[in-house]
Design a protein around this motif. Structure first.
Motif, PDB file in Angstrom:
ATOM      1  N   UNK A  77      -0.265 -17.045  -3.417  1.00  0.00           N
ATOM      2  CA  UNK A  77      -0.969 -16.915  -2.252  1.00  0.00           C
ATOM      3  C   UNK A  77      -0.113 -15.871  -1.376  1.00  0.00           C
ATOM      4  N   UNK A  78      -0.643 -14.676  -1.232  1.00  0.00           N
ATOM      5  CA  UNK A  78       0.270 -13.410  -0.553  1.00  0.00           C
ATOM      6  C   UNK A  78      -0.199 -12.853   0.841  1.00  0.00           C
ATOM      7  N   UNK A  79       0.768 -12.545   1.570  1.00  0.00           N
ATOM      8  CA  UNK A  79       0.678 -11.816   2.736  1.00  0.00           C
ATOM      9  C   UNK A  79       1.383 -10.201   2.755  1.00  0.00           C
ATOM     10  N   UNK A  80       0.923  -9.150   3.451  1.00  0.00           N
ATOM     11  CA  UNK A  80       1.365  -8.017   3.512  1.00  0.00           C
ATOM     12  C   UNK A  80       1.668  -7.898   4.969  1.00  0.00           C
ATOM     13  N   UNK A  81       2.911  -6.963   5.081  1.00  0.00           N
ATOM     14  CA  UNK A  81       3.237  -6.485   6.379  1.00  0.00           C
ATOM     15  C   UNK A  81       4.111  -5.287   6.390  1.00  0.00           C
ATOM     16  N   UNK A  82       4.217  -4.634   7.405  1.00  0.00           N
ATOM     17  CA  UNK A  82       5.183  -3.666   7.663  1.00  0.00           C
ATOM     18  C   UNK A  82       6.254  -3.757   8.362  1.00  0.00           C
ATOM     19  N   UNK A  83       7.434  -3.212   8.165  1.00  0.00           N
ATOM     20  CA  UNK A  83       8.662  -3.208   8.816  1.00  0.00           C
ATOM     21  C   UNK A  83       9.239  -2.171   9.013  1.00  0.00           C
ATOM     22  N   UNK A  84      10.161  -1.769   9.934  1.00  0.00           N
ATOM     23  CA  UNK A  84      10.602  -0.694  10.466  1.00  0.00           C
ATOM     24  C   UNK A  84      11.901  -0.314   9.691  1.00  0.00           C
ATOM     25  N   UNK A  85      12.587  -1.353   9.224  1.00  0.00           N
ATOM     26  CA  UNK A  85      13.598  -1.048   8.544  1.00  0.00           C
ATOM     27  C   UNK A  85      14.004  -1.855   7.199  1.00  0.00           C
ATOM     28  N   UNK A  98       0.825  -9.621  10.062  1.00  0.00           N
ATOM     29  CA  UNK A  98       0.827 -10.219   8.740  1.00  0.00           C
ATOM     30  C   UNK A  98      -0.706 -10.450   8.381  1.00  0.00           C
ATOM     31  N   UNK A  99      -0.960  -9.893   7.152  1.00  0.00           N
ATOM     32  CA  UNK A  99      -2.597 -10.134   6.711  1.00  0.00           C
ATOM     33  C   UNK A  99      -2.592 -10.754   5.349  1.00  0.00           C
ATOM     34  N   UNK A 100      -3.335 -11.656   5.155  1.00  0.00           N
ATOM     35  CA  UNK A 100      -3.364 -12.487   3.883  1.00  0.00           C
ATOM     36  C   UNK A 100      -4.149 -11.565   3.031  1.00  0.00           C
ATOM     37  N   UNK A 136       6.884   4.065   7.124  1.00  0.00           N
ATOM     38  CA  UNK A 136       7.201   2.636   7.158  1.00  0.00           C
ATOM     39  C   UNK A 136       7.450   1.882   5.962  1.00  0.00           C
ATOM     40  N   UNK A 137       8.171   0.780   5.999  1.00  0.00           N
ATOM     41  CA  UNK A 137       8.512  -0.067   4.785  1.00  0.00           C
ATOM     42  C   UNK A 137       7.288  -1.074   4.852  1.00  0.00           C
ATOM     43  N   UNK A 138       6.903  -1.437   3.636  1.00  0.00           N
ATOM     44  CA  UNK A 138       5.850  -2.378   3.408  1.00  0.00           C
ATOM     45  C   UNK A 138       6.762  -3.576   2.680  1.00  0.00           C
ATOM     46  N   UNK A 139       6.213  -4.859   3.045  1.00  0.00           N
ATOM     47  CA  UNK A 139       6.587  -5.999   2.581  1.00  0.00           C
ATOM     48  C   UNK A 139       5.753  -6.963   1.934  1.00  0.00           C
ATOM     49  N   UNK A 140       5.769  -7.565   1.140  1.00  0.00           N
ATOM     50  CA  UNK A 140       5.077  -8.830   0.555  1.00  0.00           C
ATOM     51  C   UNK A 140       5.823 -10.234   0.850  1.00  0.00           C
ATOM     52  N   UNK A 141       4.813 -11.228   1.352  1.00  0.00           N
ATOM     53  CA  UNK A 141       5.221 -12.391   1.427  1.00  0.00           C
ATOM     54  C   UNK A 141       4.444 -13.385   0.343  1.00  0.00           C
ATOM     55  N   UNK A 142       5.096 -14.597   0.092  1.00  0.00           N
ATOM     56  CA  UNK A 142       4.340 -15.514  -0.678  1.00  0.00           C
ATOM     57  C   UNK A 142       4.740 -16.906  -0.363  1.00  0.00           C
ATOM     58  N   UNK A 153       5.064 -19.072   3.997  1.00  0.00           N
ATOM     59  CA  UNK A 153       4.955 -17.915   3.553  1.00  0.00           C
ATOM     60  C   UNK A 153       6.230 -17.193   4.069  1.00  0.00           C
ATOM     61  N   UNK A 154       7.066 -16.759   3.047  1.00  0.00           N
ATOM     62  CA  UNK A 154       8.185 -15.924   3.519  1.00  0.00           C
ATOM     63  C   UNK A 154       8.382 -14.596   2.669  1.00  0.00           C
ATOM     64  N   UNK A 155       8.975 -13.842   2.961  1.00  0.00           N
ATOM     65  CA  UNK A 155       9.066 -12.511   2.221  1.00  0.00           C
ATOM     66  C   UNK A 155       9.781 -12.322   1.023  1.00  0.00           C
ATOM     67  N   UNK A 156       9.203 -11.710  -0.145  1.00  0.00           N
ATOM     68  CA  UNK A 156       9.656 -11.803  -1.521  1.00  0.00           C
ATOM     69  C   UNK A 156      10.134 -10.439  -1.928  1.00  0.00           C
ATOM     70  N   UNK A 157       9.829  -9.498  -0.949  1.00  0.00           N
ATOM     71  CA  UNK A 157      10.085  -7.943  -1.288  1.00  0.00           C
ATOM     72  C   UNK A 157       9.758  -7.184  -0.197  1.00  0.00           C
ATOM     73  N   UNK A 158      10.809  -6.075   0.312  1.00  0.00           N
ATOM     74  CA  UNK A 158      10.459  -5.109   1.277  1.00  0.00           C
ATOM     75  C   UNK A 158      10.777  -3.726   0.284  1.00  0.00           C
ATOM     76  N   UNK A 159       9.924  -2.660   0.632  1.00  0.00           N
ATOM     77  CA  UNK A 159      10.316  -1.561  -0.185  1.00  0.00           C
ATOM     78  C   UNK A 159      11.403  -0.830   0.595  1.00  0.00           C
ATOM     79  N   UNK A 160      12.452  -0.668  -0.078  1.00  0.00           N
ATOM     80  CA  UNK A 160      13.720  -0.043   0.170  1.00  0.00           C
ATOM     81  C   UNK A 160      13.596   1.231   1.095  1.00  0.00           C
TER      82      UNK A 160
END
Length: 220
Positions: A77-85, A98-100, A136-142, A153-160
Motif C-alpha cells: 500500500x503506497x503513498x506519493x508526496x513532494x518534498x523541497x529537499x 500525501x496521496x494514496x 521538486x523532489x518526489x517521495x514514495x511511502x509504504x 506509512x513511512x517513506x521508502x524513497x526520495x528522489x535525490x
C-alpha cells in the motif's frame, strides 16, 4: 474522466482493498553473543526498500528493541508526496499533501503544488506522476508494521535530484536491505549505509530470512 477510466478506477480500488490482506515479511536472526555486542555499541537494526534501479536512500524502519529473532512485515500500500529537499542524515520533511496511490495509477502535481487524486493510467507496475509545478523532489511511502504491531506509512524513497516539469515513474521492487547503524531513525535520508548490509529478495515470495553473526550477513 473517460468511460474507460470509469470502468478501471473501481477495479483498482478493489485491488487496493485486497492488498490490505497481503503481507510480506523478513526475519532476522542474531545469535546471543553478537546481539550483546551490537547492543553495547549502540547499533539499531535498519530496513530500506528498493525502488526501481535507484540506490537505497531512506531508512524505512529502524528498531532499537531488536532481539535474537526479529520480524519486519509490510503491505503493498503506497503513498506519493513532494518534498523541497534531499539531505543526508536528515528526516524526510513532506512539503505537499500525501496521496494514496497504487501501481498502475497516475497523479498530477498541479501548478499550485497540490497532488491530485490518482487515475488508472500509466505503466501498471509503477507509481506515476505528472509534474506541472516546478523543480521538486518526489517521495514514495509504504505501509509497514511498527514496533507496536500497528501498520503505518513511512517513506521508502526520495528522489535525490529535483525533478523538472514532466512525467516520472517509480517502481517499488520486492527487495529489502537490512543493516545495523548508530544514530539512525525511521525516515532518515542517507547516501551510504554505515555498515555492510544484506539484500533480501522477495520477488515471487512472501518471506525471506537473514542472519547476522560476527560482523557477517548470510541468508537462511
Amino acid at each position: 474522466m473517460s468511460n474507460q477510466e470509469n470502468q478501471l478506477v473501481p477495479i483498482t480500488q478493489e485491488l487496493r482493498s485486497m492488498m490490505k490482506n497481503t503481507e510480506n515479511r523478513v526475519e532476522v536472526f542474531i545469535p546471543e553473543k553478537t546481539l550483546a555486542t551490537l547492543k553495547k555499541q549502540g547499533y539499531s537494526l535498519c530496513f530500506a526498500k528498493k525502488v526501481g534501479d535507484y540506490e537505497y536512500n531512506v531508512v524505512w524502519k529502524f528498531l532499537d528493541n531488536y532481539l535474537q529473532n526479529n520480524v519486519f512485515s509490510w503491505q503493498p500500500i503506497y503513498q506519493i508526496f513532494g518534498t523541497n529537499e534531499f539531505k543526508e542524515n536528515v528526516k524526510v520533511s513532506v512539503s505537499t499533501n500525501n496521496v494514496d496511490i497504487g501501481l498502475g495509477e497516475t497523479t498530477t502535481l498541479n501548478s499550485a503544488g497540490n497532488l491530485m487524486n490518482p487515475i488508472t493510467e500509466g505503466p501498471e507496475t509503477s507509481i506515476n506522476v505528472i509534474n506541472e509545478y516546478r523543480w521538486i523532489h518526489f517521495g514514495i511511502s509504504q505501509l509497514s508494521k511498527n514496533a507496536d504491531g500497528e501498520m503505518e506509512s513511512t517513506p521508502i524513497y526520495v528522489s535525490k535530484n529535483k525533478m523538472e516539469k514532466g512525467t516520472a515513474s517509480f517502481t517499488p521492487v520486492e527487495k529489502v536491505a537490512v543493516w545495523f547503524q548508530s544514530n539512525a531513525y525511521t525516515s532518515t535520508m542517507f547516501v551510504q549505509m554505515e555498515t555492510n548490509h544484506i539484500e533480501l529478495d522477495l520477488t515471487g515470495n512472501e518471506s525471506a530470512k537473514g542472519k547476522y553473526e560476527n560482523g557477517k550477513w548470510s541468508k537462511i
